[in-house]
Every structure is written in structure tokens, then in C-alpha cells.
Design a protein around this motif. Structure first.
Motif, PDB file in Angstrom:
ATOM      1  N   LEU A 171       0.858  -1.175   0.000  1.00  0.00           N
ATOM      2  CA  LEU A 171       0.000   0.000   0.000  1.00  0.00           C
ATOM      3  C   LEU A 171       0.897   1.229   0.000  1.00  0.00           C
ATOM      4  O   LEU A 171       1.712   1.409   0.899  1.00  0.00           O
ATOM      5  CB  LEU A 171      -0.909   0.005   1.230  1.00  0.00           C
ATOM      6  N   VAL A 172       0.784   2.075  -1.014  1.00  0.00           N
ATOM      7  CA  VAL A 172       1.643   3.255  -1.123  1.00  0.00           C
ATOM      8  C   VAL A 172       0.792   4.516  -1.210  1.00  0.00           C
ATOM      9  O   VAL A 172      -0.389   4.473  -1.566  1.00  0.00           O
ATOM     10  CB  VAL A 172       2.574   3.170  -2.359  1.00  0.00           C
ATOM     11  N   ASP A 173       1.420   5.650  -0.900  1.00  0.00           N
ATOM     12  CA  ASP A 173       0.783   6.965  -0.959  1.00  0.00           C
ATOM     13  C   ASP A 173      -0.496   7.015  -0.142  1.00  0.00           C
ATOM     14  O   ASP A 173      -1.536   7.468  -0.600  1.00  0.00           O
ATOM     15  CB  ASP A 173       0.475   7.365  -2.412  1.00  0.00           C
ATOM     16  N   SER A 174      -0.436   6.574   1.089  1.00  0.00           N
ATOM     17  CA  SER A 174      -1.601   6.549   1.952  1.00  0.00           C
ATOM     18  C   SER A 174      -1.265   7.203   3.283  1.00  0.00           C
ATOM     19  O   SER A 174      -0.111   7.300   3.674  1.00  0.00           O
ATOM     20  CB  SER A 174      -2.048   5.107   2.183  1.00  0.00           C
ATOM     21  N   CYS A 175      -2.276   7.638   3.987  1.00  0.00           N
ATOM     22  CA  CYS A 175      -2.063   8.204   5.316  1.00  0.00           C
ATOM     23  C   CYS A 175      -2.332   7.155   6.405  1.00  0.00           C
ATOM     24  O   CYS A 175      -2.531   7.500   7.562  1.00  0.00           O
ATOM     25  CB  CYS A 175      -2.934   9.435   5.509  1.00  0.00           C
ATOM     26  N   VAL A 176      -2.334   5.885   6.037  1.00  0.00           N
ATOM     27  CA  VAL A 176      -2.506   4.807   7.005  1.00  0.00           C
ATOM     28  C   VAL A 176      -1.231   4.681   7.819  1.00  0.00           C
ATOM     29  O   VAL A 176      -0.122   4.681   7.271  1.00  0.00           O
ATOM     30  CB  VAL A 176      -2.826   3.477   6.287  1.00  0.00           C
ATOM     31  N   ASP A 177      -1.371   4.571   9.126  1.00  0.00           N
ATOM     32  CA  ASP A 177      -0.204   4.422  10.001  1.00  0.00           C
ATOM     33  C   ASP A 177       0.292   2.987   9.922  1.00  0.00           C
ATOM     34  O   ASP A 177      -0.432   2.058  10.291  1.00  0.00           O
ATOM     35  CB  ASP A 177      -0.599   4.764  11.436  1.00  0.00           C
ATOM     36  N   PRO A 178       1.516   2.759   9.436  1.00  0.00           N
ATOM     37  CA  PRO A 178       2.028   1.387   9.309  1.00  0.00           C
ATOM     38  C   PRO A 178       2.066   0.627  10.639  1.00  0.00           C
ATOM     39  O   PRO A 178       1.981  -0.589  10.664  1.00  0.00           O
ATOM     40  CB  PRO A 178       3.439   1.577   8.751  1.00  0.00           C
ATOM     41  N   ALA A 179       2.151   1.340  11.752  1.00  0.00           N
ATOM     42  CA  ALA A 179       2.182   0.674  13.060  1.00  0.00           C
ATOM     43  C   ALA A 179       0.838   0.027  13.388  1.00  0.00           C
ATOM     44  O   ALA A 179       0.767  -0.888  14.202  1.00  0.00           O
ATOM     45  CB  ALA A 179       2.564   1.669  14.144  1.00  0.00           C
ATOM     46  N   GLN A 180      -0.229   0.470  12.751  1.00  0.00           N
ATOM     47  CA  GLN A 180      -1.561  -0.087  13.023  1.00  0.00           C
ATOM     48  C   GLN A 180      -1.907  -1.259  12.109  1.00  0.00           C
ATOM     49  O   GLN A 180      -2.938  -1.881  12.282  1.00  0.00           O
ATOM     50  CB  GLN A 180      -2.615   0.997  12.875  1.00  0.00           C
ATOM     51  N   LEU A 181      -1.050  -1.553  11.143  1.00  0.00           N
ATOM     52  CA  LEU A 181      -1.303  -2.661  10.224  1.00  0.00           C
ATOM     53  C   LEU A 181      -0.847  -3.980  10.835  1.00  0.00           C
ATOM     54  O   LEU A 181       0.076  -4.009  11.658  1.00  0.00           O
ATOM     55  CB  LEU A 181      -0.573  -2.419   8.904  1.00  0.00           C
ATOM     56  N   PRO A 182      -1.453  -5.103  10.448  1.00  0.00           N
ATOM     57  CA  PRO A 182      -1.009  -6.402  10.968  1.00  0.00           C
ATOM     58  C   PRO A 182       0.392  -6.739  10.451  1.00  0.00           C
ATOM     59  O   PRO A 182       0.863  -6.181   9.462  1.00  0.00           O
ATOM     60  CB  PRO A 182      -2.047  -7.386  10.428  1.00  0.00           C
ATOM     61  N   THR A 183       1.024  -7.665  11.123  1.00  0.00           N
ATOM     62  CA  THR A 183       2.364  -8.073  10.716  1.00  0.00           C
ATOM     63  C   THR A 183       2.296  -8.787   9.377  1.00  0.00           C
ATOM     64  O   THR A 183       1.243  -9.239   8.940  1.00  0.00           O
ATOM     65  CB  THR A 183       2.986  -9.012  11.765  1.00  0.00           C
ATOM     66  N   GLU A 184       3.429  -8.904   8.740  1.00  0.00           N
ATOM     67  CA  GLU A 184       3.485  -9.513   7.409  1.00  0.00           C
ATOM     68  C   GLU A 184       3.152 -10.998   7.465  1.00  0.00           C
ATOM     69  O   GLU A 184       3.476 -11.687   8.418  1.00  0.00           O
ATOM     70  CB  GLU A 184       4.882  -9.354   6.818  1.00  0.00           C
ATOM     71  N   HIS A 185       2.504 -11.463   6.421  1.00  0.00           N
ATOM     72  CA  HIS A 185       2.225 -12.883   6.263  1.00  0.00           C
ATOM     73  C   HIS A 185       2.590 -13.239   4.836  1.00  0.00           C
ATOM     74  O   HIS A 185       2.023 -12.702   3.890  1.00  0.00           O
ATOM     75  CB  HIS A 185       0.753 -13.205   6.519  1.00  0.00           C
ATOM     76  N   HIS A 186       3.567 -14.093   4.684  1.00  0.00           N
ATOM     77  CA  HIS A 186       4.001 -14.486   3.343  1.00  0.00           C
ATOM     78  C   HIS A 186       3.205 -15.713   2.916  1.00  0.00           C
ATOM     79  O   HIS A 186       3.191 -16.727   3.592  1.00  0.00           O
ATOM     80  CB  HIS A 186       5.503 -14.791   3.332  1.00  0.00           C
ATOM     81  N   TYR A 187       2.517 -15.584   1.809  1.00  0.00           N
ATOM     82  CA  TYR A 187       1.686 -16.664   1.295  1.00  0.00           C
ATOM     83  C   TYR A 187       2.158 -16.992  -0.110  1.00  0.00           C
ATOM     84  O   TYR A 187       2.238 -16.131  -0.981  1.00  0.00           O
ATOM     85  CB  TYR A 187       0.215 -16.222   1.259  1.00  0.00           C
ATOM     86  N   ASP A 188       2.496 -18.233  -0.308  1.00  0.00           N
ATOM     87  CA  ASP A 188       2.943 -18.684  -1.618  1.00  0.00           C
ATOM     88  C   ASP A 188       1.753 -19.360  -2.302  1.00  0.00           C
ATOM     89  O   ASP A 188       1.249 -20.383  -1.830  1.00  0.00           O
ATOM     90  CB  ASP A 188       4.116 -19.650  -1.474  1.00  0.00           C
ATOM     91  N   ARG A 189       1.296 -18.796  -3.401  1.00  0.00           N
ATOM     92  CA  ARG A 189       0.125 -19.346  -4.094  1.00  0.00           C
ATOM     93  C   ARG A 189       0.384 -20.734  -4.665  1.00  0.00           C
ATOM     94  O   ARG A 189      -0.543 -21.497  -4.882  1.00  0.00           O
ATOM     95  CB  ARG A 189      -0.285 -18.422  -5.231  1.00  0.00           C
ATOM     96  N   ASN A 190       1.633 -21.055  -4.922  1.00  0.00           N
ATOM     97  CA  ASN A 190       1.951 -22.342  -5.541  1.00  0.00           C
ATOM     98  C   ASN A 190       1.926 -23.495  -4.549  1.00  0.00           C
ATOM     99  O   ASN A 190       1.775 -24.646  -4.940  1.00  0.00           O
ATOM    100  CB  ASN A 190       3.319 -22.269  -6.222  1.00  0.00           C
TER     101      ASN A 190
END
Length: 90
Positions: A52-71
Motif C-alpha cells: 500500500l503506497v501513498d496513503s495516510c494509514v499508520d504502518p504501526a496499526q497494520l497487521p504483521t506480514e504474512h508471506h503466502y505462496d500461491r503455488n
């Protein structure tokens, strides 16, 4: 046709229309009060990660990363309930 039955037939429509107008007004007011002028946009990188780019969303309020491999999707667990024994019994 009696006037009373006409009024009784119009009341549900009038009530539903009034509720729709009220909900639309609340939605417009809520959007107007949002303090973020730029909602941002999602960009997918070459490695498949979405950001998510060019947003005023506070990154500290976002959930932690989750890496999902579609394959290689994660296996699903089978559902177990009171019918399981009846289905699997001979």
C-alpha cells in the motif's frame, strides 16, 4: 378501494425510502469526516508482494506480514462433527 388500505400499502415503501435516505446521509457524512485525503493505492511488485503506497494509514496499526505462496497452499483440516462417525462407518 378504501383510503385506509392505500395508506397502509404506502407506509412500508415510505419507511424503507426514509431509511435508505438516512443511511445514505450517514455514509456521506462519514466519508466527509475522514481525515485522510489520499486513500492510497496497492502496487504489486515483481516478487508478488503487494504494498500500500501513498496513503495516510499508520504502518504501526497494520497487521504483521504474512508471506503466502500461491503455488504451495496450506493443507486444509477436514471438518469433524457428529456426522463424521456415521459417514465413515461401514
Amino acid at each position: 378501494m378504501a383510503v385506509g388500505s392505500r395508506v397502509a400499502g404506502v407506509l412500508p415503501l415510505a419507511g424503507a425510502s426514509l431509511a435508505a435516505v438516512a443511511l445514505a446521509g450517514v455514509a456521506v457524512y462519514t466519508v466527509g469526516q475522514a481525515s485522510c485525503a489520499d486513500p492510497g493505492r496497492y502496487v504489486q511488485h515483481d516478487n508478488g508482494q503487494v504494498e500500500l503506497v501513498d496513503s495516510c494509514v499508520d504502518p504501526a496499526q497494520l497487521p504483521t506480514e504474512h508471506h503466502y505462496d500461491r503455488n504451495t497452499p496450506e493443507p486444509a483440516e477436514p471438518a469433524v462433527n457428529e456426522m463424521t462417525d456415521r459417514i465413515t462407518a461401514p
